[in-house]
Design an enzyme around this catalytic site. Structure first.
Site: not given
Ligand code: NAD
Length: 483
Positions: A64-65, A67-68, A165, A204, A206, A337, A462
């Site tokens: 359980l838990g 993807t996160c 889901t 992004g 990830i 998130l 501080h």
């Molecule tokens: P993201 O939406 O953060 O970033 C995806 C990136 O891919 C964007 O910058 C986009 O412009 C780029 N992209 C799209 N198509 C492309 C192409 N053809 N060529 C080159 N670049 C392209 O997605 P992610 O990083 O995959 O994360 C997925 C989700 O998971 C997000 O909603 C994110 O917030 C969440 N997540 C959050 C955390 C955290 O909070 N620390 C950690 C991991 C994932």
């Protein structure tokens, strides 16, 4: 599948008992059935049980838990921490007068530690289900036309069904996730050796978290991004500063590059980019976003049609439009998130059980766990400009913070944006070691409708990094002390 009978439980050794002796015998009929035991689902289930609902949760994974916990936030943070320590030992201990010879990477142990963290926490969720007398089904849940839910051989009925889901990795045309050298975040958490050259598609969260992990462990990392910036949606000044730092650390960026395809061969992969030269690498991490996970759920059976982006549309009470069926988390619109999903899960079941629930989307923080961390809450400067809102800005560099100096962690800044007329804080953006923790104060302040003066007048201990938040808040009125 199977409801947890003792025999079924014995057959699934990796998971803690999910159903226990003192619980009523399962009758496959509940007040609430939560589909998906990720942060949205399991948290909602606990809250529902606290509120007296006969609650069950179903998940297709033994652990359980969601993807996160299994293949997302938690294992990536475990690797970020380990790889940070490795790089510190390799490069930065000497700045502190510590010399260590022969620092070596022991990747199997690093991965094992990560797996243990995951196992402990997913086991913890199973224990929480047991403690709260939440029944746990294992299997893929699918709706029937009468709104009952089939899980393996069982049919479960519930007055309320909550869909939680989550999401699955997305890809782009020409990039096949089934290819051996083409990975999602799941595989990139488990490389058995450090790739020589890792190409990351998407700058992004990830891409830059996992890109940072493998760069620290020795890979050459090239991030290929469609836009001419990283972290779309993030405050421009913050994203630009973060990119400078990540570049300095050795990540290479190719911005304004639309990936059109990936071809895998014996010796590596070739990434084709529109109107640009190919990039060759050993592996590719596809990090172009995630899509809602509704496959096999049988939504058509109950008349729910996902929108163009595959999301289940809900109203402010998380109702899907089909009486008794609700949805929260990554599967509905909004930022993907874990903490947003948890808040939605709680608000949804509180509304079901009590008629009232609350979530403030303006104060949902976003954090990227690179080093330094990047954290934001509220509006960006660009949003305020677009919306025609007059604001004042206070900014404070970490280099002027005593604790940051003592820690040798002087990269970054805190920026506070406050309404020009009322001084109410509208946004805070931080690049700093531990920014993810510093942002909590700002989100709380904003949840209480604080002004920048409220933050500035609160006594901050501080020497701490939190003084940089206070100083930035002071800066809104031009009253910073240490710059
Ligand atoms: P993201 O939406 O953060 O970033 C995806 C990136 O891919 C964007 O910058 C986009 O412009 C780029 N992209 C799209 N198509 C492309 C192409 N053809 N060529 C080159 N670049 C392209 O997605 P992610 O990083 O995959 O994360 C997925 C989700 O998971 C997000 O909603 C994110 O917030 C969440 N997540 C959050 C955390 C955290 O909070 N620390 C950690 C991991 C994932």
């Amino acid at each position: 599948m199977g409801f947890f009978t003792p025999t079924a439980y014995d057959a699934v050794p990796a998971v803690s008992p999910a159903y226990h002796d003192e619980s009523p015998m399962p009758n496959h009929s509940h007040d609430l059935l939560v589909i998906g035991a990720g942060p949205a689902g399991y948290v909602a289930a606990i809250r529902a049980a606290q509120l007296g609902l006969n609650t069950a949760v179903v998940d297709k994974e033994p652990a359980l838990g969601g993807t996160c916990l299994r293949v997302g936030c938690i294992p990536s943070k475990a690797l970020l921490e380990s790889s940070h320590k490795y790089e510190d030992a390799l490069l930065h201990f000497k700045e502190h007068g510590i010399s260590v010879d022969g620092v070596k990477l022991d990747l199997p142990t690093m991965l094992k530690r990560k797996d243990k963290v995951v196992k402990t926490l997913t086991g913890g969720v199973a224990s929480l289900m047991k403690k709260n007398k939440v029944a746990v089904y294992h299997g893929t849940a699918s709706f029937n036309a009468d709104k009952s839910v089939t899980i393996g051989d069982d049919t479960v009925t519930a007055k309320h069904v909550l869909i939680a889901t989550g999401s699955v990795p997305a890809t782009i045309p020409g990039v096949d996730l089934a290819d051996d050298r083409v990975d999602t975040s799941t595989e990139a958490l488990d490389y058995q050796e450090v790739p020589e050259h890792l190409a990351v598609i998407g700058a992004g969260v990830i891409g830059l978290e996992l890109g940072s992990v493998w760069r620290r462990l020795g890979a050459k990392v090239t991030v290929i991004e469609y836009l001419d910036r990283i972290f779309p949606g993030m405050d421009d000044e913050l994203a630009n500063a973060a990119m400078k730092t990540l570049k300095k650390q050795g990540i290479a960026f190719q911005l304004g590059c639309a990936v059109t395809g990936v071809k895998s061969g014996k010796d590596g992969v070739t990434i084709s980019i529109k109107d640009k030269d190919d990039v060759k690498a050993d592996r590719v991490l596809v990090a172009v976003g995630r899509r809602p996970n509704t496959e096999g759920l049988g939504l058509d059976q109950v008349g729910i049609t996902p929108n163009r982006r595959g999301q289940i549309e809900v109203n402010e009470r998380f109702e899907t439009g089909v009486a008794g069926i609700f949805a929260v988390g990554d599967v509905v619109p909004g930022p993907m998130l874990a903490h947003k999903a948890e808040e939605e899960g709680i608000a949804c079941v509180e509304m079901i059980a009590t008629g009232h629930g609350h979530i403030d989307y303006n104060t949902v923080p976003g954090i990227v766990y690179t080093h330094p961390e990047i954290a934001s809450v509220g509006k960006t400067e660009e949003q305020l400009k677009d919306e025609g809102i007059d604001y004042n800005k206070g900014s404070f560099p970490l280099i002027a913070n005593g604790r940051a100096r003592a820690n040798n962690e002087t990269d970054g800044f805190v920026k506070v944006l406050a309404d020009a007329a009322t001084d109410r804080v509208l946004g805070v953006h931080i690049l700093a070691d531990a920014a993810g923790d510093l942002i909590a104060e700002c989100a709380t302040a904003m949840a209480f409708g604080a002004s920048s003066e409220d933050i500035a007048r609160a006594c901050h201990a501080h020497p701490t990094l939190s003084e940089a938040v206070k100083e930035a808040a002071l800066g809104v009125a031009g009253r910073s002390i240490h710059i």
